[in-house]
Design an enzyme around this catalytic site. Sequence first.
Site, PDB file in Angstrom:
ATOM      1  N   HIS A 186    -100.427 -48.434  -4.011  1.00 20.02           N
ATOM      2  CA  HIS A 186    -101.870 -48.636  -4.177  1.00 20.02           C
ATOM      3  C   HIS A 186    -102.596 -47.476  -3.511  1.00 20.02           C
ATOM      4  O   HIS A 186    -102.451 -47.274  -2.304  1.00 20.02           O
ATOM      5  CB  HIS A 186    -102.300 -49.958  -3.546  1.00 20.02           C
ATOM      6  CG  HIS A 186    -101.612 -51.141  -4.163  1.00 20.02           C
ATOM      7  ND1 HIS A 186    -102.130 -51.825  -5.243  1.00 20.02           N
ATOM      8  CD2 HIS A 186    -100.429 -51.740  -3.881  1.00 20.02           C
ATOM      9  CE1 HIS A 186    -101.300 -52.810  -5.589  1.00 20.02           C
ATOM     10  NE2 HIS A 186    -100.254 -52.779  -4.779  1.00 20.02           N
ATOM     11  N   LEU A 187    -103.358 -46.712  -4.302  1.00 20.81           N
ATOM     12  CA  LEU A 187    -104.088 -45.573  -3.738  1.00 20.81           C
ATOM     13  C   LEU A 187    -105.576 -45.885  -3.564  1.00 20.81           C
ATOM     14  O   LEU A 187    -106.323 -45.082  -3.011  1.00 20.81           O
ATOM     15  CB  LEU A 187    -103.899 -44.327  -4.613  1.00 20.81           C
ATOM     16  CG  LEU A 187    -102.460 -43.789  -4.708  1.00 20.81           C
ATOM     17  CD1 LEU A 187    -102.390 -42.561  -5.613  1.00 20.81           C
ATOM     18  CD2 LEU A 187    -101.898 -43.458  -3.328  1.00 20.81           C
ATOM     19  N   ARG A 188    -106.003 -47.042  -4.067  1.00 21.22           N
ATOM     20  CA  ARG A 188    -107.346 -47.607  -3.798  1.00 21.22           C
ATOM     21  C   ARG A 188    -108.510 -46.864  -4.436  1.00 21.22           C
ATOM     22  O   ARG A 188    -109.655 -47.268  -4.239  1.00 21.22           O
ATOM     23  CB  ARG A 188    -107.616 -47.726  -2.297  1.00 21.22           C
ATOM     24  CG  ARG A 188    -106.564 -48.505  -1.520  1.00 21.22           C
ATOM     25  CD  ARG A 188    -106.460 -49.939  -1.957  1.00 21.22           C
ATOM     26  NE  ARG A 188    -105.637 -50.731  -1.056  1.00 21.22           N
ATOM     27  CZ  ARG A 188    -104.964 -51.803  -1.446  1.00 21.22           C
ATOM     28  NH1 ARG A 188    -104.997 -52.212  -2.707  1.00 21.22           N
ATOM     29  NH2 ARG A 188    -104.253 -52.490  -0.587  1.00 21.22           N
ATOM     30  N   ASN A 214    -105.187 -52.143  -9.592  1.00 20.00           N
ATOM     31  CA  ASN A 214    -106.145 -53.102  -8.994  1.00 20.00           C
ATOM     32  C   ASN A 214    -107.178 -52.379  -8.135  1.00 20.00           C
ATOM     33  O   ASN A 214    -107.286 -52.564  -6.933  1.00 20.00           O
ATOM     34  CB  ASN A 214    -105.427 -54.203  -8.193  1.00 20.00           C
ATOM     35  CG  ASN A 214    -104.581 -53.684  -7.053  1.00 20.00           C
ATOM     36  OD1 ASN A 214    -104.165 -52.529  -7.053  1.00 20.00           O
ATOM     37  ND2 ASN A 214    -104.318 -54.527  -6.070  1.00 20.00           N
ATOM     38  N   ASP A 258    -100.944 -56.209 -11.229  1.00 24.22           N
ATOM     39  CA  ASP A 258    -100.435 -56.411  -9.865  1.00 24.22           C
ATOM     40  C   ASP A 258    -101.540 -56.729  -8.860  1.00 24.22           C
ATOM     41  O   ASP A 258    -102.656 -56.239  -8.951  1.00 24.22           O
ATOM     42  CB  ASP A 258     -99.681 -55.168  -9.376  1.00 24.22           C
ATOM     43  CG  ASP A 258     -99.060 -55.409  -8.015  1.00 24.22           C
ATOM     44  OD1 ASP A 258     -98.206 -56.288  -7.905  1.00 24.22           O
ATOM     45  OD2 ASP A 258     -99.461 -54.742  -7.046  1.00 24.22           O
ATOM     46  N   HIS A 280     -91.723 -56.278  -6.886  1.00 18.15           N
ATOM     47  CA  HIS A 280     -91.384 -56.748  -5.530  1.00 18.15           C
ATOM     48  C   HIS A 280     -90.657 -58.102  -5.451  1.00 18.15           C
ATOM     49  O   HIS A 280     -91.216 -59.087  -4.971  1.00 18.15           O
ATOM     50  CB  HIS A 280     -92.624 -56.764  -4.631  1.00 18.15           C
ATOM     51  CG  HIS A 280     -93.914 -57.241  -5.263  1.00 18.15           C
ATOM     52  ND1 HIS A 280     -94.015 -58.407  -5.989  1.00 18.15           N
ATOM     53  CD2 HIS A 280     -95.151 -56.691  -5.258  1.00 18.15           C
ATOM     54  CE1 HIS A 280     -95.263 -58.545  -6.398  1.00 18.15           C
ATOM     55  NE2 HIS A 280     -95.967 -57.523  -5.975  1.00 18.15           N
ATOM     56  N   ASP A 340     -94.652 -50.363  -2.526  1.00 20.76           N
ATOM     57  CA  ASP A 340     -95.819 -51.253  -2.579  1.00 20.76           C
ATOM     58  C   ASP A 340     -96.784 -50.901  -1.433  1.00 20.76           C
ATOM     59  O   ASP A 340     -97.382 -51.797  -0.814  1.00 20.76           O
ATOM     60  CB  ASP A 340     -95.421 -52.732  -2.527  1.00 20.76           C
ATOM     61  CG  ASP A 340     -96.590 -53.648  -2.952  1.00 20.76           C
ATOM     62  OD1 ASP A 340     -97.637 -53.116  -3.364  1.00 20.76           O
ATOM     63  OD2 ASP A 340     -96.454 -54.877  -2.850  1.00 20.76           O
TER      64      ASP A 340
HETATM   65  O1  DOR Z   1     -99.494 -57.556  -0.362  1.00 24.70           O
HETATM   66  C1  DOR Z   1     -99.931 -57.092  -1.403  1.00 24.70           C
HETATM   67  N1  DOR Z   1    -100.963 -56.229  -1.393  1.00 24.70           N
HETATM   68  N2  DOR Z   1     -99.379 -57.465  -2.572  1.00 24.70           N
HETATM   69  C2  DOR Z   1     -99.942 -57.125  -3.747  1.00 24.70           C
HETATM   70  O2  DOR Z   1     -99.398 -57.498  -4.773  1.00 24.70           O
HETATM   71  C3  DOR Z   1    -101.194 -56.348  -3.793  1.00 24.70           C
HETATM   72  C4  DOR Z   1    -101.355 -55.536  -2.566  1.00 24.70           C
HETATM   73  C5  DOR Z   1    -102.733 -54.970  -2.421  1.00 24.70           C
HETATM   74  O3  DOR Z   1    -103.284 -54.447  -3.400  1.00 24.70           O
HETATM   75  O4  DOR Z   1    -103.251 -54.975  -1.298  1.00 24.70           O
END
Ligand code: DOR
Length: 438
Positions: free
Chosen positions: A63-65, A95, A153, A234, A307
């Site tokens: 996740h690079l946000r 996401n 996800d 995961h 992840d």
């Molecule tokens: O712990 C998690 N954080 N699981 C996920 O599936 C999403 C992720 C997040 O985007 O923070």
Amino acid sequence: MKSLLIRNGRLIDPSQNLDKIGDLFISEGKIYGVEDAAPPPDLQVLDAEGLIVCPGFIDFHCHLRQPGDEAKETIATGTRAAARGGFTTVCCMPNTNPPLDNPQVIDYILREAAREAVVRVLPIGSISRGRQGKELTDMGKLAAAGAVAFSDDGTPVSSSPLMYQALDCSRTVGLPIIDHCEDITLSQGGQIHEGRVSLELGLQGIPSAAEENMVARNLALARQLPGSHLHIAHVSTEGSVELIRRAREKGVSVTAEVTPHHLTLTDEAARGYNTDAKVSPPLRTARDNQALIRGLREGVIDFIVTDHAPHAEADKRCAFNLAASGISNFETALGSLMGLVHAGQLTLNMLIARLTADPAKILRHEKLGTLQRGAPGDITIFDPAKEWPVDTGNFASKGKNTPLAGTVLKGKVMATIYGGKLVYQDGAIKLTAFQGNR
Ligand code: DOR
């Protein structure tokens, strides 16, 4: 571009069953090989004696946000953290805000990455529009724009008909559908794994069945759709490993991934209401760790992903039930995984395969995860025996959220090279100008 000679390292490349002490020569951003190349005048040398030299790690799930949550991470900071962790290719989850559900946002990620990233960024498009779980995105257009897979996800695809359609689409688009397997009717309100620790802490539990129900449903759907590609994100439970194993034996086209934390940590880490150990799916039990390691060894689980899920301080320094889920993982991944090698649970060569050649198979991309001549000059150099304390103050990631803070890991990335360029180097390793004959 300068040429680079990496000298005297232990070259390990599972893609060609290579494990030998030798030199590696990178020229024009590509792996050139070593043997008889005449050194050009601007050649630089990295001394890798006593170190492992392998293909750059590939992370199929992070996740690079960006866009939308730049306070937690950006493409610039996230890829620097990836480089510190030895990752030269990272696939970022959709996401974000807005989510990666249309070609324009995919294009934005790729343009931003071209400007800001220090390693390769490959975007994952969302399965549903707005990640609402109702209507499919236009996967063909997302793929044409550069998406390498699809996922909602963070949340599961709860609707069975939608998942069926998505898998059906994967047959024509030819890219994997990644599901975060969670039956939310079972997990809702849950904070950690349902078991002894959740009881003792008085936290609502998330049963293993919440994951296994969804894994089973997805496998049943994939079985109906030969030629589709289901990928299980995961995996965290022994039961999921068994379900995937049996489905594979029956010929279902499924691949699966596991994270360093689900392989090495348990729900015990949440004691003291440690929100840094809150993650989705939750950390399970030692028995699950063992089943996941076995699954990884036997190839039931195809590869390892981080992840990497960075969060801001305020998202974690709060009551457990309000805390965000996720672990900032890029910078500790290798060190924690090397613990499995030191404990004799995984061989070094297998660990490297599960971080390089194996994830490369799911990406239809030019030669990644290999040291073969002509492949991009993506290299990770690490010291398998170096012990180091995890100090989140040194993280390049904005996310300092890790239950490993303050622990000592054995195994450290010393240098990362992306496209022939040194993008990370530990202070202990020096680049020198080439002198004399090789
Ligand atoms: O712990 C998690 N954080 N699981 C996920 O599936 C999403 C992720 C997040 O985007 O923070």
